[in-house]
Design a protein around this motif. Structure first.
Motif, PDB file in Angstrom:
ATOM      1  N   GLN A   1      29.985  38.699  47.797  1.00 41.45           N
ATOM      2  CA  GLN A   1      31.013  38.330  46.819  1.00 41.45           C
ATOM      3  C   GLN A   1      32.390  38.836  47.208  1.00 41.45           C
ATOM      4  O   GLN A   1      32.723  39.824  47.733  1.00 41.45           O
ATOM      5  CB  GLN A   1      30.652  38.784  45.498  1.00 41.45           C
ATOM      6  CG  GLN A   1      29.604  38.270  44.900  1.00 41.45           C
ATOM      7  CD  GLN A   1      29.258  38.638  43.366  1.00 41.45           C
ATOM      8  OE1 GLN A   1      30.108  38.441  42.473  1.00 41.45           O
ATOM      9  NE2 GLN A   1      28.268  39.515  43.110  1.00 41.45           N
ATOM     10  N   VAL A   2      33.472  37.945  46.979  1.00 45.45           N
ATOM     11  CA  VAL A   2      34.862  38.512  47.137  1.00 45.45           C
ATOM     12  C   VAL A   2      35.673  37.897  46.006  1.00 45.45           C
ATOM     13  O   VAL A   2      35.521  36.986  45.249  1.00 45.45           O
ATOM     14  CB  VAL A   2      35.156  37.699  48.329  1.00 45.45           C
ATOM     15  CG1 VAL A   2      36.714  38.065  48.545  1.00 45.45           C
ATOM     16  CG2 VAL A   2      34.580  37.931  49.565  1.00 45.45           C
ATOM     17  N   ILE A   3      36.640  38.839  45.518  1.00 48.71           N
ATOM     18  CA  ILE A   3      37.306  38.683  44.347  1.00 48.71           C
ATOM     19  C   ILE A   3      38.710  39.008  45.067  1.00 48.71           C
ATOM     20  O   ILE A   3      38.902  39.961  45.465  1.00 48.71           O
ATOM     21  CB  ILE A   3      37.092  39.799  42.994  1.00 48.71           C
ATOM     22  CG1 ILE A   3      35.700  39.377  42.892  1.00 48.71           C
ATOM     23  CG2 ILE A   3      38.135  39.270  42.167  1.00 48.71           C
ATOM     24  CD1 ILE A   3      35.045  40.472  41.772  1.00 48.71           C
ATOM     25  N   ARG A   4      39.783  38.143  44.703  1.00 44.87           N
ATOM     26  CA  ARG A   4      41.161  38.329  45.155  1.00 44.87           C
ATOM     27  C   ARG A   4      41.945  38.217  43.822  1.00 44.87           C
ATOM     28  O   ARG A   4      41.650  37.111  43.056  1.00 44.87           O
ATOM     29  CB  ARG A   4      41.579  37.307  46.047  1.00 44.87           C
ATOM     30  CG  ARG A   4      40.837  37.405  47.386  1.00 44.87           C
ATOM     31  CD  ARG A   4      41.288  36.239  48.421  1.00 44.87           C
ATOM     32  NE  ARG A   4      40.447  36.105  49.439  1.00 44.87           N
ATOM     33  CZ  ARG A   4      40.362  36.724  50.477  1.00 44.87           C
ATOM     34  NH1 ARG A   4      41.343  37.597  50.808  1.00 44.87           N
ATOM     35  NH2 ARG A   4      39.342  36.529  51.457  1.00 44.87           N
ATOM     36  N   ARG A   5      42.738  39.077  43.693  1.00 44.15           N
ATOM     37  CA  ARG A   5      43.415  39.076  42.148  1.00 44.15           C
ATOM     38  C   ARG A   5      44.660  39.921  41.889  1.00 44.15           C
ATOM     39  O   ARG A   5      44.658  40.818  42.793  1.00 44.15           O
ATOM     40  CB  ARG A   5      42.518  39.112  41.012  1.00 44.15           C
ATOM     41  CG  ARG A   5      42.070  40.746  40.929  1.00 44.15           C
ATOM     42  CD  ARG A   5      41.346  40.612  39.457  1.00 44.15           C
ATOM     43  NE  ARG A   5      40.422  41.869  39.450  1.00 44.15           N
ATOM     44  CZ  ARG A   5      41.026  43.212  39.057  1.00 44.15           C
ATOM     45  NH1 ARG A   5      42.319  43.099  38.693  1.00 44.15           N
ATOM     46  NH2 ARG A   5      40.476  43.984  39.264  1.00 44.15           N
ATOM     47  N   CYS A   6      45.474  39.902  41.088  1.00 54.13           N
ATOM     48  CA  CYS A   6      46.312  40.767  40.710  1.00 54.13           C
ATOM     49  C   CYS A   6      45.921  41.902  40.288  1.00 54.13           C
ATOM     50  O   CYS A   6      44.774  42.050  39.610  1.00 54.13           O
ATOM     51  CB  CYS A   6      47.676  40.246  39.791  1.00 54.13           C
ATOM     52  SG  CYS A   6      48.167  38.777  40.378  1.00 54.13           S
ATOM     53  N   ALA A   7      46.590  43.218  40.299  1.00 54.62           N
ATOM     54  CA  ALA A   7      45.939  44.349  39.779  1.00 54.62           C
ATOM     55  C   ALA A   7      47.226  45.194  39.119  1.00 54.62           C
ATOM     56  O   ALA A   7      48.335  44.921  39.797  1.00 54.62           O
ATOM     57  CB  ALA A   7      45.246  45.190  40.735  1.00 54.62           C
ATOM     58  N   SER A   8      47.162  45.886  38.251  1.00 51.80           N
ATOM     59  CA  SER A   8      48.168  46.727  37.620  1.00 51.80           C
ATOM     60  C   SER A   8      47.914  48.025  37.914  1.00 51.80           C
ATOM     61  O   SER A   8      48.833  49.118  38.011  1.00 51.80           O
ATOM     62  CB  SER A   8      48.047  46.562  36.069  1.00 51.80           C
ATOM     63  OG  SER A   8      46.938  46.863  35.339  1.00 51.80           O
TER      64      SER A   8
END
Length: 152
Positions: free
Chosen positions: A86-93
């Motif tokens: 699985q791969v997840i790409r996103r913004c992060a804080s």
């Protein structure tokens, strides 16, 4: 003196706007239709098929000031949702390590390998990979061994 204040204000405004306006790729192999790899779990990530989104916009699933990529890979025979990777790409804080530009990795008790990479440039979560973290881990271990040897 006024020129220095103006320069400081300009640099501050540029740095604030770059933090506020970071753009990251946002996708997850968990939401890919069966047999489709939009997020680059098995094939090379297609930057033309995915468009980076503004992290503080309504489009973003999570607001943030930097980007992240998470990879999870199960051992042989371990499959969830018909996939073993699985791969997840996103913004992060918030980065777990508190820093960006690095990858961290480990193995859960069930044998699933995980890797999290954080970066702070526009669209930077397209190609972070295992090679970055292997180099980092190898150099860190080597440095720790040298330090331990010097303390003896």
């Amino acid at each position: 003196m006024d020129k220095k204040c103006l320069l400081v204000a300009f640099i501050f405004s540029v740095s604030i706007s770059s933090v506020i306006s970071i753009r990251c790729y946002q996708c997850s192999s968990q939401t890919d239709p069966k047999g489709v790899d939009n997020c680059g779990a098995y094939e090379r990530f297609n930057k033309t098929q995915n468009i980076p989104i503004e992290c503080n916009s309504d489009e973003s699933h999570m607001p943030g000031s930097f980007c992240m990529k998470v990879v999870q890979q199960g051992p042989r025979g371990f499959i969830w949702d018909g996939r073993w990777r699985q791969v997840i790409r996103r913004c992060a804080s918030v980065a777990d390590t508190g820093v960006t530009g690095v990858c961290n990795w480990g193995v859960y008790e069930n044998g699933v390998y995980w890797e999290e990479c954080y970066c702070a440039e526009d669209s930077c979560n397209h190609a972070l990979n295992l090679q970055t973290s292997v180099k980092l881990v190898t150099s860190t271990l080597l440095l720790m061994l040298i330090m331990k040897f010097l303390q003896s």
